[in-house]
Motif scaffolding. Structure first.
Motif, PDB file in Angstrom:
ATOM      1  N   UNK A 215      44.125  35.661  50.172  1.00  0.00           N
ATOM      2  CA  UNK A 215      44.776  34.265  49.486  1.00  0.00           C
ATOM      3  C   UNK A 215      43.817  34.269  48.199  1.00  0.00           C
ATOM      4  N   UNK A 217      41.756  36.497  46.281  1.00  0.00           N
ATOM      5  CA  UNK A 217      42.111  37.775  45.317  1.00  0.00           C
ATOM      6  C   UNK A 217      43.359  37.861  44.899  1.00  0.00           C
ATOM      7  N   UNK A 219      45.608  35.597  44.823  1.00  0.00           N
ATOM      8  CA  UNK A 219      46.050  34.325  43.950  1.00  0.00           C
ATOM      9  C   UNK A 219      45.630  34.583  42.589  1.00  0.00           C
ATOM     10  N   UNK A 220      44.563  35.079  42.305  1.00  0.00           N
ATOM     11  CA  UNK A 220      44.101  35.391  40.828  1.00  0.00           C
ATOM     12  C   UNK A 220      44.853  36.218  40.193  1.00  0.00           C
ATOM     13  N   UNK A 221      45.260  37.428  41.099  1.00  0.00           N
ATOM     14  CA  UNK A 221      46.091  38.374  40.208  1.00  0.00           C
ATOM     15  C   UNK A 221      47.541  37.922  39.927  1.00  0.00           C
ATOM     16  N   UNK A 222      48.010  37.073  41.053  1.00  0.00           N
ATOM     17  CA  UNK A 222      49.390  36.566  40.533  1.00  0.00           C
ATOM     18  C   UNK A 222      49.291  35.667  39.475  1.00  0.00           C
ATOM     19  N   UNK A 224      47.362  35.715  36.924  1.00  0.00           N
ATOM     20  CA  UNK A 224      47.152  36.567  35.907  1.00  0.00           C
ATOM     21  C   UNK A 224      48.315  37.222  35.037  1.00  0.00           C
ATOM     22  N   UNK A 225      49.040  37.724  36.365  1.00  0.00           N
ATOM     23  CA  UNK A 225      50.314  38.487  36.107  1.00  0.00           C
ATOM     24  C   UNK A 225      51.278  37.672  35.314  1.00  0.00           C
ATOM     25  N   UNK A 226      51.242  36.275  35.888  1.00  0.00           N
ATOM     26  CA  UNK A 226      52.341  35.382  35.105  1.00  0.00           C
ATOM     27  C   UNK A 226      51.979  35.029  33.836  1.00  0.00           C
ATOM     28  N   UNK A 395      38.875  32.203  35.898  1.00  0.00           N
ATOM     29  CA  UNK A 395      39.027  33.274  36.880  1.00  0.00           C
ATOM     30  C   UNK A 395      37.884  34.471  37.008  1.00  0.00           C
ATOM     31  N   UNK A 399      36.425  34.692  41.018  1.00  0.00           N
ATOM     32  CA  UNK A 399      36.149  36.013  41.518  1.00  0.00           C
ATOM     33  C   UNK A 399      34.779  36.015  41.953  1.00  0.00           C
ATOM     34  N   UNK A 423      42.729  42.304  49.648  1.00  0.00           N
ATOM     35  CA  UNK A 423      43.139  41.613  48.238  1.00  0.00           C
ATOM     36  C   UNK A 423      44.218  42.592  47.966  1.00  0.00           C
ATOM     37  N   UNK A 424      44.074  43.857  48.141  1.00  0.00           N
ATOM     38  CA  UNK A 424      45.174  44.860  47.774  1.00  0.00           C
ATOM     39  C   UNK A 424      46.182  44.794  48.828  1.00  0.00           C
ATOM     40  N   UNK A 427      48.277  41.397  47.777  1.00  0.00           N
ATOM     41  CA  UNK A 427      49.020  41.655  46.683  1.00  0.00           C
ATOM     42  C   UNK A 427      50.369  42.380  47.023  1.00  0.00           C
TER      43      UNK A 427
ATOM     44  N   UNK B  86      58.891  39.468  42.706  1.00  0.00           N
ATOM     45  CA  UNK B  86      57.666  39.554  41.924  1.00  0.00           C
ATOM     46  C   UNK B  86      57.296  40.704  40.998  1.00  0.00           C
ATOM     47  N   UNK B  89      52.328  43.888  38.508  1.00  0.00           N
ATOM     48  CA  UNK B  89      51.435  43.828  37.531  1.00  0.00           C
ATOM     49  C   UNK B  89      50.199  44.621  37.538  1.00  0.00           C
ATOM     50  N   UNK B  92      46.053  43.471  35.934  1.00  0.00           N
ATOM     51  CA  UNK B  92      45.395  42.440  36.873  1.00  0.00           C
ATOM     52  C   UNK B  92      44.989  42.948  38.145  1.00  0.00           C
ATOM     53  N   UNK B  93      46.032  43.734  38.663  1.00  0.00           N
ATOM     54  CA  UNK B  93      45.751  43.921  40.100  1.00  0.00           C
ATOM     55  C   UNK B  93      44.606  44.932  40.379  1.00  0.00           C
ATOM     56  N   UNK B  96      40.938  43.261  39.046  1.00  0.00           N
ATOM     57  CA  UNK B  96      40.468  42.188  39.736  1.00  0.00           C
ATOM     58  C   UNK B  96      39.807  42.812  41.169  1.00  0.00           C
ATOM     59  N   UNK B  97      40.818  43.790  41.748  1.00  0.00           N
ATOM     60  CA  UNK B  97      40.397  44.216  42.913  1.00  0.00           C
ATOM     61  C   UNK B  97      39.048  45.142  42.765  1.00  0.00           C
ATOM     62  N   UNK B 100      35.823  43.085  42.369  1.00  0.00           N
ATOM     63  CA  UNK B 100      35.380  42.660  43.677  1.00  0.00           C
ATOM     64  C   UNK B 100      34.534  43.991  44.420  1.00  0.00           C
ATOM     65  N   UNK B 119      31.010  42.709  37.482  1.00  0.00           N
ATOM     66  CA  UNK B 119      32.210  42.006  37.983  1.00  0.00           C
ATOM     67  C   UNK B 119      32.567  41.385  36.902  1.00  0.00           C
TER      68      UNK B 119
END
Lengths: 502, 164
Positions: A215, A217, A219-222, A224-226, A395, A399, A423-424, A427, B86, B89, B92-93, B96-97, B100, B119
């Motif tokens: 939820x 990680x 959410x942050x990616x989504x 950012x991509x929007x 963001x 993180x 997170x991966x 997503x 969706x 992207x 960011x994916x 961000x990963x 972390x 980070x």
């Protein structure tokens, strides 16, 4: 009646202490803050705070975590109204009429009504929680493992079926979640399952790490991509016109009552929480309105009904969690995880063993809602300031907070690596339209489901018919069947009526 | 839960439909693979009998269920409509990963200061147009706040720089 008063007295006695009040106040304030901030929800906030609650008593910990949950429902609406961006998913629908109201210079009344609706919706649901949880728990005390197994099957599959998206995929995710729950040492045989020689997995996957990956990680990616939609202008609140007109109040009374009813019911059902309640309440108001064209242009009912519904939903969700030990949404799953961490066994026995926890929670709901109502209006200047924090600074902080929060659970960096892996996965699941909520529910209930299945079969000497011979269990399984078959049948008839078009 | 907004809410194009079908197919195949893997792995544990069942029985059943549901997804893949898709992207994916993951790998071996630095750097790369100066200030503020709240107040055993 006297018994209820006695119980409430016990509850208030538990919470009206310095520690209790501090926990409640800290929880709702933090929840409101998180709710106002777009891009971080109650889920992430609870996960971050959960490790900190190890240092306090279980009742205070749960009071604080619950406060974050319903506090966020209050805060989310403010962002929807002022920014046209939902602060939390459950206030998405408030944008539709809340923001037009703000554009007309009526942001003050909109926020005021949103606070009153949230309070009323919350209060109605609290009464229902206090009234219905004890009898449900008492009934469930007679359950043996066969009934428990069937009840969990019903809860899990209903959550999968009622959540948005394909039922097949939802059920698949519940089952994958169940497998994830089995990772680690099997309590009965002591065998290590799905650990692949990694000793960090012997105690199983950590619920907070999974939740933060799925939820937080993702959410942050989504977000950012929007990109584009994330920044709007923050509308000013005019102090002079803060108080709603008599007309606003008159128009809102019935929508609040209807919204609260919808929210409480949908909150109790698994798979439908605050978010879906607010959508249903809005749709209902629009449908029964004399002049539906007012909606979307600043109808006050379009703010009050969904705000009452999402708060009622957030409170109603506690009923199955506290009476049966079966969570209906991921946040309740996290609450259940928190109880287990604190050594409190959730289930129908909770009320008998720990009445102070249940009634303390109920009492804290009242206090928390009252604090939120009072806090909402005078602190509006502060909330507006928070909204001006740009997402590009927010963001990286989110993180970091996720990483530090997860680390503090066991002081083990392995848990952070689990966050990045989930997170991966989360997503990728979003891209494939697999919902993550059923997976987390499956994860929490996995070990309990297996244990009850095993016990039932030991009792029946390996006869699977035990699940159908016991009437309550049979009834639960029949309900499960209907819940699952209904959407499938609906889908099939729709497909037969309208042949495939290429 | 969160992704109410979507990228292709309007009429999906033929390309969307193709992409959706491909994703459904991949999704189904992955589910079959996951189910099969769980089933095979469960066979390594004792299955026991229904009367007294071993640690392998329950996961074996679950594995079979996941794989069969995966087959249903594969079978339904050609009916994908392409609506509410969706967009992928990668930038960011990935960042961000990685942000972390790097924190997890560095926090105990190198210390809090380098871990937070990596980070913030990797997170900043996840979005376009981040300014270096702003990120340096953010880094110092975040490092100070985390150290104060978690290490000093809550007693979490963070070390600023390992080996110093």
């Amino acid at each position: 009646m006297g018994e209820l008063l006695g119980n409430l007295a016990l509850g208030f006695g538990t919470v009206l202490t310095v520690q209790g009040l501090v926990a409640c106040l800290a929880g709702v304030t933090f929840g409101m803050f998180i709710g106002v901030l777009p891009g971080i929800g109650a889920m992430a906030a609870i996960s971050v705070v959960l490790p900190i609650t190890y240092y306090v008593q279980p009742t205070e910990a749960l009071v604080m975590l619950a406060g974050i949950y319903y506090g966020a429902q209050y805060g989310g609406g403010i962002t929807s109204i002022l920014l046209n961006v939902p602060g939390t998913p459950s206030s998405t629908v408030v944008c539709l009429d809340g923001h037009p109201l703000a554009r007309q210079g009526r942001a003050g009344p909109a926020i005021f009504m949103s606070a009153i609706a949230s309070f009323s919706g919350g209060s109605i649901a609290i009464v229902c929680t206090a009234a219905f949880t004890p009898p449900i728990a008492e009934f469930a005390l007679n359950f043996v493992s066969a009934e428990y197994f069937s009840l969990m099957v019903l809860g899990l599959l209903a959550a999968a079926a009622l959540a948005q998206g394909s039922v097949v995929k939802g059920v698949a995710m519940v089952i994958v979640g169940l497998v994830l729950g089995l990772v680690g040492t099997d309590v009965t045989s002591g065998a290590l399952r799905f650990t692949f020689g990694v000793m960090d997995l012997a105690d199983g996957l950590n619920i907070v790490a999974i939740a933060m990956g799925l939820f937080g990680a993702s959410e942050v990616i989504s977000n950012l991509s929007r990109g584009a939609e994330r920044r709007g202008e923050v509308l000013k609140v005019t102090w002079r016109q803060l108080v709603p007109t008599r007309d606003d109040l008159r128009r809102s009374v019935k929508p609040i009552l209807r919204g609260a009813t919808i929210g409480t019911w949908l909150g109790v059902l698994p798979g439908t929480g605050a978010t879906i309640s607010s959508f249903v309440a809005y749709a209902m108001e629009k449908r029964i309105a004399k002049d539906p064209s007012r909606f979307g242009r600043g109808a006050i009912e379009g703010v009050s009904a969904p705000e009452a519904a999402n708060n009622a939903g957030a409170q109603g969700a506690f009923i199955p969690t506290l009476s049966l030990g079966i969570p209906g949404d991921p946040i309740m799953a996290l609450m259940l995880g928190a109880m287990l961490i604190h050594g409190v066994n959730p289930g129908p026995g909770l009320l008998g063993e720990h009445p102070e926890i249940f009634w303390g929670l109920v009492a804290s709901f009242w206090i928390g809602n009252l604090v939120l109502l009072i806090m909402n209006i005078p602190m509006i200047g502060l909330w507006v300031h928070i909204l001006r924090v740009p997402y590009r600074l927010l963001y990286p902080s989110i993180i970091l907070l996720i990483c530090v929060g997860v680390y503090t659970i066991n002081n083990n960096p392995f848990d952070i690596i689990v966050v990045s892996i989930f997170g991966a996965i989360g997503y990728a699941m979003g891209l494939a339209r697999l919902s993550t909520a059923p997976m987390l529910l499956g994860y929490v209930l996995g070990p309990m489901l297996e244990e009850n299945f095993r016990r039932a079969l030991v009792l029946s000497r390996g006869d699977l018919m035990i699940f159908l011979e016991r009437p309550v269990s049979a009834l639960l399984l029949a309900t499960t069947f209907v819940v699952l078959v209904y959407p499938a049948a609906k889908d099939l008839t729709r497909r037969l009526r309208r042949p495939r078009t290429e | 839960m969160a992704s109410v907004a979507n990228d292709t809410a309007a009429a999906p194009t033929a390309a969307d439909r193709r992409e959706d079908r491909r994703r459904e197919l991949v999704c189904g195949v992955v589910l079959v693979a996951v189910g099969a893997f769980v089933f095979v792995e469960s066979l390594h544990y004792s299955l026991g009998s229904l009367r007294r069942f071993g640690p392998g029985l329950f996961p074996a059943v679950l594995g079979v269920l996941v794989a069969s549901l995966g087959l249903v997804v594969v079978a339904n893949a050609r009916r994908a409509t392409g609506a509410f898709l969706q967009r992928f992207a990668p930038r960011p994916a990935f960042f961000v990963l990685m942000a972390i993951l790097s924190f997890g790998l560095l926090v105990d071996s190198a210390g809090l200061a380098p871990a937070v630095a990596t980070l913030v750097l990797l997170s900043a790369l996840a979005d376009r147009g981040q300014k270096a100066g702003e990120m340096v200030i953010l880094y110092l503020v975040l490092l100070g706040a985390v150290y104060l709240v978690f290490a000093v107040l809550l007693g979490v055993p963070f070390r600023l720089v390992v080996g110093l």
